[in-house]
Design a protein around this motif. Structure first.
Motif, PDB file in Angstrom:
ATOM      1  N   CYS A  95      76.441  27.691  52.240  1.00  0.00           N
ATOM      2  CA  CYS A  95      74.981  27.792  52.194  1.00  0.00           C
ATOM      3  C   CYS A  95      74.490  26.600  51.365  1.00  0.00           C
ATOM      4  CB  CYS A  95      74.546  29.109  51.561  1.00  0.00           C
ATOM      5  SG  CYS A  95      75.246  30.588  52.299  1.00  0.00           S
ATOM      6  N   ARG A 120      71.890  24.560  51.146  1.00  0.00           N
ATOM      7  CA  ARG A 120      70.549  24.478  50.540  1.00  0.00           C
ATOM      8  C   ARG A 120      70.425  25.444  49.366  1.00  0.00           C
ATOM      9  NH1 ARG A 120      65.911  23.234  54.205  1.00  0.00           N
ATOM     10  NH2 ARG A 120      65.339  25.375  53.791  1.00  0.00           N
ATOM     11  N   SER A 121      71.027  26.613  49.471  1.00  0.00           N
ATOM     12  CA  SER A 121      71.021  27.543  48.340  1.00  0.00           C
ATOM     13  C   SER A 121      71.871  27.009  47.202  1.00  0.00           C
ATOM     14  CB  SER A 121      71.533  28.925  48.766  1.00  0.00           C
ATOM     15  OG  SER A 121      70.590  29.559  49.586  1.00  0.00           O
ATOM     16  N   ILE A 180      78.474  28.998  58.456  1.00  0.00           N
ATOM     17  CA  ILE A 180      77.239  28.522  57.837  1.00  0.00           C
ATOM     18  C   ILE A 180      76.344  29.720  57.570  1.00  0.00           C
ATOM     19  CG2 ILE A 180      75.215  27.013  58.088  1.00  0.00           C
ATOM     20  CD1 ILE A 180      77.899  25.516  58.107  1.00  0.00           C
ATOM     21  N   THR A 211      72.668  31.088  55.010  1.00  0.00           N
ATOM     22  CA  THR A 211      71.439  30.634  54.356  1.00  0.00           C
ATOM     23  C   THR A 211      71.243  31.278  52.989  1.00  0.00           C
ATOM     24  OG1 THR A 211      70.139  32.377  55.391  1.00  0.00           O
ATOM     25  CG2 THR A 211      70.261  30.266  56.556  1.00  0.00           C
ATOM     26  N   ASN A 218      66.326  29.914  48.801  1.00  0.00           N
ATOM     27  CA  ASN A 218      66.176  29.009  49.929  1.00  0.00           C
ATOM     28  C   ASN A 218      64.735  29.093  50.431  1.00  0.00           C
ATOM     29  OD1 ASN A 218      66.822  27.334  52.125  1.00  0.00           O
ATOM     30  ND2 ASN A 218      68.751  28.396  52.499  1.00  0.00           N
ATOM     31  N   ILE A 242      69.467  28.203  60.094  1.00  0.00           N
ATOM     32  CA  ILE A 242      70.807  27.621  60.163  1.00  0.00           C
ATOM     33  C   ILE A 242      70.717  26.133  60.494  1.00  0.00           C
ATOM     34  CG2 ILE A 242      73.006  27.647  61.429  1.00  0.00           C
ATOM     35  CD1 ILE A 242      72.715  29.987  59.477  1.00  0.00           C
ATOM     36  N   GLU A 287      68.442  24.024  59.531  1.00  0.00           N
ATOM     37  CA  GLU A 287      68.146  23.284  58.292  1.00  0.00           C
ATOM     38  C   GLU A 287      69.393  23.151  57.425  1.00  0.00           C
ATOM     39  OE1 GLU A 287      65.389  21.535  57.672  1.00  0.00           O
ATOM     40  OE2 GLU A 287      64.741  22.188  59.655  1.00  0.00           O
ATOM     41  N   GLU A 288      70.242  24.171  57.435  1.00  0.00           N
ATOM     42  CA  GLU A 288      71.513  24.088  56.706  1.00  0.00           C
ATOM     43  C   GLU A 288      72.381  22.987  57.314  1.00  0.00           C
ATOM     44  OE1 GLU A 288      72.126  25.877  53.907  1.00  0.00           O
ATOM     45  OE2 GLU A 288      70.248  26.955  54.146  1.00  0.00           O
ATOM     46  N   THR A 295      71.205  19.575  56.356  1.00  0.00           N
ATOM     47  CA  THR A 295      71.613  19.263  54.984  1.00  0.00           C
ATOM     48  C   THR A 295      73.070  18.822  54.950  1.00  0.00           C
ATOM     49  OG1 THR A 295      70.007  20.809  54.073  1.00  0.00           O
ATOM     50  CG2 THR A 295      71.855  20.205  52.644  1.00  0.00           C
TER      51      THR A 295
END
Length: 132
Positions: free
Chosen positions: A22, A24-25, A48, A50, A56, A61, A63-64, A67
């Protein structure tokens, strides 16, 4: 870390290990992203996630994946898509219903648009269109 993963691999059958990334987290909480590019080289199932809206800005997903690509462009899109689809279904033990286009499965179908066709990867402008 790789050291932690090595310990797990010595203790548990690798088919039962699922690493859920994850990014972004992780960045929100720890200001760092796990070394996904090296951890995926191990014989484990990578997925993957979030996390949650507590750490977040969205539950996307895609956006993950963006990243991950921004930090580790060497990871092939095919591997990222497997982590985002089939491996997630496998981790949840619903791979007989979702996550692939195999007989008996009823996956959703999404079209990934605005990708870099030269490098076959996601870019910041990429988006998903739900088809079914």
């Amino acid at each position: 870390t790789q050291k932690d993963l090595d310990y797990l691999l010595e203790s548990i059958d690798s088919r039962n290990i699922y690493l859920c990334f994850c990014p972004r987290s992780n960045y929100y909480i720890e200001d760092i992203i796990a070394p996904i590019n090296t951890l995926i080289l191990n014989p484990v199932n990578c997925v993957i996630g979030t996390d949650s809206l507590a750490s977040n800005h969205s539950l996307s997903i895609l956006e993950e994946l963006k990243t991950i690509v921004s930090q580790f462009p060497e990871i092939p899109l095919s591997q990222l898509l497997k982590m985002a689809t089939y491996n997630g279904a496998l981790a949840l033990k619903i791979e007989n219903q979702f996550g692939s286009f195999t007989k008996g499965c009823k996956p959703g179908v999404n079209l990934l648009e605005h990708v870099d066709l030269q490098k076959l990867n996601i870019i910041s402008d990429s988006f998903v269109r739900v088809l079914a």
